[in-house]
Scaffold this active site. Structure first.
Site, PDB file in Angstrom:
ATOM      1  N   ARG A 169       1.104  -1.130   0.188  1.00  0.00           N
ATOM      2  CA  ARG A 169      -0.113   0.158  -0.163  1.00  0.00           C
ATOM      3  C   ARG A 169       0.898   1.318  -0.283  1.00  0.00           C
ATOM      4  O   ARG A 169       2.062   0.824   0.758  1.00  0.00           O
ATOM      5  CB  ARG A 169      -1.311  -0.279   1.340  1.00  0.00           C
ATOM      6  CG  ARG A 169      -1.400  -1.015   1.431  1.00  0.00           C
ATOM      7  CD  ARG A 169      -2.602  -0.902   2.513  1.00  0.00           C
ATOM      8  NE  ARG A 169      -3.772  -2.074   3.204  1.00  0.00           N
ATOM      9  CZ  ARG A 169      -3.627  -3.088   3.613  1.00  0.00           C
ATOM     10  NH1 ARG A 169      -1.953  -3.788   3.797  1.00  0.00           N
ATOM     11  NH2 ARG A 169      -3.822  -4.146   3.993  1.00  0.00           N
ATOM     12  N   LYS A 193      -2.253  -2.007   7.694  1.00  0.00           N
ATOM     13  CA  LYS A 193      -3.391  -1.920   7.818  1.00  0.00           C
ATOM     14  C   LYS A 193      -3.661  -2.381   8.726  1.00  0.00           C
ATOM     15  O   LYS A 193      -3.538  -4.366   8.669  1.00  0.00           O
ATOM     16  CB  LYS A 193      -4.759  -1.484   6.398  1.00  0.00           C
ATOM     17  CG  LYS A 193      -5.902  -0.736   6.504  1.00  0.00           C
ATOM     18  CD  LYS A 193      -6.272  -1.846   5.971  1.00  0.00           C
ATOM     19  CE  LYS A 193      -8.138  -0.339   5.391  1.00  0.00           C
ATOM     20  NZ  LYS A 193      -8.443  -0.769   4.431  1.00  0.00           N
ATOM     21  N   HIS A 263      -2.795   1.669  -6.236  1.00  0.00           N
ATOM     22  CA  HIS A 263      -3.959   0.783  -5.655  1.00  0.00           C
ATOM     23  C   HIS A 263      -3.843  -0.041  -7.039  1.00  0.00           C
ATOM     24  O   HIS A 263      -3.379  -1.439  -6.351  1.00  0.00           O
ATOM     25  CB  HIS A 263      -4.998   1.136  -5.469  1.00  0.00           C
ATOM     26  CG  HIS A 263      -5.437  -0.113  -3.978  1.00  0.00           C
ATOM     27  ND1 HIS A 263      -4.734   0.315  -3.080  1.00  0.00           N
ATOM     28  CD2 HIS A 263      -6.322  -0.637  -4.140  1.00  0.00           C
ATOM     29  CE1 HIS A 263      -5.228  -0.850  -2.017  1.00  0.00           C
ATOM     30  NE2 HIS A 263      -6.026  -1.334  -1.897  1.00  0.00           N
ATOM     31  N   ARG A 266      -0.752  -2.855  -7.116  1.00  0.00           N
ATOM     32  CA  ARG A 266      -1.747  -4.218  -6.231  1.00  0.00           C
ATOM     33  C   ARG A 266      -2.356  -5.227  -6.173  1.00  0.00           C
ATOM     34  O   ARG A 266      -2.491  -6.142  -6.310  1.00  0.00           O
ATOM     35  CB  ARG A 266      -2.411  -3.148  -4.464  1.00  0.00           C
ATOM     36  CG  ARG A 266      -2.220  -3.917  -3.365  1.00  0.00           C
ATOM     37  CD  ARG A 266      -2.598  -2.905  -1.802  1.00  0.00           C
ATOM     38  NE  ARG A 266      -3.475  -3.821  -0.913  1.00  0.00           N
ATOM     39  CZ  ARG A 266      -2.390  -4.629  -0.514  1.00  0.00           C
ATOM     40  NH1 ARG A 266      -1.493  -5.116  -0.179  1.00  0.00           N
ATOM     41  NH2 ARG A 266      -3.970  -4.921   0.871  1.00  0.00           N
ATOM     42  N   HIS A 289      -3.789  -9.378   4.373  1.00  0.00           N
ATOM     43  CA  HIS A 289      -5.544  -8.935   4.110  1.00  0.00           C
ATOM     44  C   HIS A 289      -5.987 -10.222   5.662  1.00  0.00           C
ATOM     45  O   HIS A 289      -5.573 -10.612   6.276  1.00  0.00           O
ATOM     46  CB  HIS A 289      -5.955  -9.574   3.012  1.00  0.00           C
ATOM     47  CG  HIS A 289      -6.281  -8.720   1.856  1.00  0.00           C
ATOM     48  ND1 HIS A 289      -6.117  -8.917   1.029  1.00  0.00           N
ATOM     49  CD2 HIS A 289      -6.541  -7.184   1.904  1.00  0.00           C
ATOM     50  CE1 HIS A 289      -6.531  -8.533  -0.082  1.00  0.00           C
ATOM     51  NE2 HIS A 289      -6.241  -6.967   1.029  1.00  0.00           N
ATOM     52  N   TYR A 298      -9.621  -8.110  -5.117  1.00  0.00           N
ATOM     53  CA  TYR A 298      -8.410  -7.970  -5.838  1.00  0.00           C
ATOM     54  C   TYR A 298      -8.121  -8.973  -7.122  1.00  0.00           C
ATOM     55  O   TYR A 298      -7.058  -8.677  -7.679  1.00  0.00           O
ATOM     56  CB  TYR A 298      -6.589  -8.155  -5.175  1.00  0.00           C
ATOM     57  CG  TYR A 298      -7.035  -6.133  -4.171  1.00  0.00           C
ATOM     58  CD1 TYR A 298      -6.369  -5.600  -4.067  1.00  0.00           C
ATOM     59  CD2 TYR A 298      -7.659  -7.257  -3.095  1.00  0.00           C
ATOM     60  CE1 TYR A 298      -6.570  -4.647  -3.562  1.00  0.00           C
ATOM     61  CE2 TYR A 298      -7.660  -5.558  -2.134  1.00  0.00           C
ATOM     62  CZ  TYR A 298      -7.181  -3.935  -2.402  1.00  0.00           C
ATOM     63  OH  TYR A 298      -6.977  -3.457  -1.148  1.00  0.00           O
TER      64      TYR A 298
END
Length: 315
Positions: A169, A193, A263, A266, A289, A298
């Site tokens: 990210r 995250k 992104h 990503r 995740h 994704y």
């Protein structure tokens, strides 16, 4: 003054901070572990406050929030044709604020329970963004490496290669320090995250580009990606997430590519792993995740498969 920022030497700032702790919305934002999440949720709460009472989120009477109010807000968001995932983010923010209002005794338990019980919005939308073809990545790399010895080009090349080669990210990329690197494994230990620590394993080509940048810049500790002045002088000023977006936009134009975002790199990383036959659980871990359903969003392979099926159809 931002009530999330204060100095112990200023009585005014300290009073502002203490007053903010009585605001359920501010308490909710402080409970979030990610700075980017705080920015996103503050923006959402600000829109709600303006939409309902024409005030800022600090001025909104969150303790008076009730289930019918939340349902009305969700209806307005639905009528605005926002994506279900976006509406659910609004709902999560409102539930979080209601929880803090209850904890501050500004909302009774029954009112909080009724808001907490509101169900998430069902439905899905086509995946946002796009995946890049490998040829497009090479064009981006070429746009960065056109001038030998160019510090900015070397930095941008390493940044883009890590975004695509590790699926980082933006916030993770700009927070990297030399101390995060593990040369023996060619990996990076980072906190992503949700305050989750993980180890990102870097492909050889990306690792070489990173080493090239560090060697050329002379950076041996601290921030890896910093500002470079036009006269090719290194600074100790860490790049921001917004700067990464700007850099990628410039390189995309130079490479003659369709618009893309960090992104999208990503998304490309996740899709390439899946195309290489990696199982979804491995990709989930690589992406950092917590839920495999997030990783599935994704996966940009589906449209390619459907297009191929269409081309094979003879009717």
């Amino acid at each position: 003054m931002n009530p999330l920022i204060h100095t112990s030497s200023s009585n005014v700032a300290l009073h502002t901070y203490e007053s903010a702790l009585e605001n359920p919305a501010m308490n909710y934002l402080l409970s979030l572990s990610s700075a980017q999440s705080r920015v996103t949720m503050q923006s959402f709460l600000g829109r709600v406050a303006m939409m309902v009472q024409k005030v800022t989120f600090e001025q909104f009477e969150w303790g008076a929030l009730r289930r019918p109010h939340v349902m009305a807000i969700l209806t307005m968001l639905n009528n605005a044709q926002l994506a279900p995932a976006t509406i659910n983010t609004y709902l999560a923010a409102l539930k979080g604020v209601a929880r803090e209002a209850w904890a501050l005794k500004q909302m009774d338990a029954e009112a909080y329970a009724q808001i907490k019980d509101i169900r998430r919005n069902r439905g899905v939308r086509l995946a946002a963004g796009r995946r890049l073809q490998v040829e497009e990545l090479y064009e981006l790399y070429k746009a960065c490496s056109s001038v030998p010895g160019d510090l900015i080009g070397s930095r941008d090349l390493a940044m883009i290669s890590l975004l695509a080669g590790c699926g980082l990210r933006r916030s993770e990329l700009v927070s990297l320090d030399v101390e995060n690197l593990r040369s023996q494994d060619q990996s990076i230990v980072l906190i992503g995250k949700g305050n989750k620590q993980r180890e990102a394993f870097v492909p050889q080509s990306s690792w070489s580009k990173l080493e090239g940048w560090l060697q050329l810049s002379g950076i041996t500790s601290g921030a890896i990606f910093v500002r470079v002045r036009r006269e090719n002088k290194i600074t100790d000023s860490r790049l921001t997430s917004q700067a990464v977006l700007h850099v990628l936009g410039q390189r995309q134009v130079q490479a003659g590519l369709e618009p893309l975002t960090p992104h999208d790199l990503r998304r490309t990383y996740a899709t390439l792993l899946l195309e290489n036959g990696e199982d979804i659980a491995t990709v989930m871990d690589a992406m950092g995740h917590a839920d495999v359903s997030t990783t599935r969003r994704y996966d940009m392979r589906n449209s390619d498969h459907v297009k191929a099926a269409r081309d094979r159809l003879k009717i």
